[in-house]
Design an enzyme around this catalytic site. Structure first.
Site, PDB file in Angstrom:
ATOM      1  N   CYS A 126       0.576  -1.374  -0.121  1.00 48.17           N
ATOM      2  CA  CYS A 126       0.107  -0.017  -0.224  1.00 48.17           C
ATOM      3  C   CYS A 126       0.855   1.281   0.438  1.00 48.17           C
ATOM      4  O   CYS A 126       0.587   2.682  -0.457  1.00 48.17           O
ATOM      5  CB  CYS A 126      -1.127  -0.236   1.002  1.00 48.17           C
ATOM      6  SG  CYS A 126      -2.087  -0.957   0.924  1.00 48.17           S
TER       7      CYS A 126
ATOM      8  N   CYS B 204      22.979   1.690  -2.055  1.00 51.18           N
ATOM      9  CA  CYS B 204      24.579   2.612  -0.607  1.00 51.18           C
ATOM     10  C   CYS B 204      25.606   2.423  -1.615  1.00 51.18           C
ATOM     11  O   CYS B 204      26.731   3.600  -1.546  1.00 51.18           O
ATOM     12  CB  CYS B 204      24.282   1.526   0.349  1.00 51.18           C
ATOM     13  SG  CYS B 204      23.009   1.126   1.404  1.00 51.18           S
TER      14      CYS B 204
END
Length: 259
Positions: A183, A197
């Protein structure tokens, strides 16, 4: 209901000393510590988030920890993945993590799984867990985990980091009115558009904050204590620094929990 500090009859003497600072908390107490000792938590990823999360969960006395990671320790990991040292470079993360956690606390049973989590094996890896902590490094894996946790009714603590930002959410999407992770992110994500990263960087201490926070939310879900955080996303900006909480809305059209 908060645990009471009088329900300690099944905790051994050495454990009374080890977990004394938990037991004196009226919100946890002896009963709460017994719940932790009897619980099973699966942690996906033994990296920047998983490293501190696993340490604090092991130190808290989680009865069974399942560590899921298919990667090996790299020198560039050591700036934030504090379970590992220089001598661990090249070793499987699960192997090094298992040894480190055993040194920290002999109470937890640590199961290590050197596999990449996929839609094909997610059930075998997560079923039987009381809670899942997801510290994986890509949205595709997170959606696989979320969809399975929603279907299997396993509470999910999802933690993510990027540069100086930390995001933490607890999801129980099978409950009326509560969203799942899908959702929140939706279906239309592009894996090629997700930065890693290695490309954008990450402050090592931000990883520590994310992992510690995830461990706290996992403990909160097991005991429980305080306010229920499900349905909210906590976002910490380390540059400001500032913390804000966003209420997430259940998507009635979500193919995992809607309708």
């Amino acid at each position: 209901m908060p645990a009471t500090s009088t329900s300690i009859s099944t905790i051994e003497d050495e454990q009374l000393e080890r977990y004394a600072r938990h037991i004196v908390l009226k919100e946890i107490g002896g009963e709460g510590q017994r719940r932790l000792l009897a619980s099973s938590v699966a942690v996906i990823g033994a990296g920047g988030i998983g490293s501190p999360a696993l340490q604090y969960l092991a130190a808290a006395g989680i009865g069974r920890l399942r560590v899921i990671d298919d990667d090996r320790v790299d020198l560039a990991n050591l700036q934030r993945q504090i379970l590992f040292g220089t001598g661990d470079v090249g070793r499987p993360k699960t192997e090094a993590a298992g040894e480190a956690l055993a040194r920290l606390n002999p109470d937890p049973q640590v199961d290590t799984v050197e596999e990449r989590l996929t839609a094909a094996n997610v059930g075998a890896l997560l079923d039987g867990s009381d809670l899942v902590v997801d510290g994986s490094d890509n949205v595709a894996t997170r959606l696989i985990v979320s969809d399975h946790c929603t279907a299997a009714r396993i509470p999910l603590v999802s933690a993510s980091i990027g540069q100086f930002q930390v995001q933490i959410g607890t999801f129980r999407g099978w409950e009326p009115g509560l969203p799942c992770y899908r959702c929140f992110v939706g279906d239309a994500f592009d894996s090629d558009d997700c930065d890693s990263c290695s490309e954008v960087g990450v402050l090592g201490a931000a990883s520590g904050l994310a992992g510690s926070w995830a461990a706290m939310e996992a403990i909160r879900a097991i005991v429980p204590f305080g306010e229920d955080p499900a349905g909210k996303l906590h976002v910490f900006d380390g540059l400001t620094p500032k913390l804000r909480t966003i209420k997430l809305v259940k998507d009635p059209g979500c193919r995992a929990c809607g309708g």
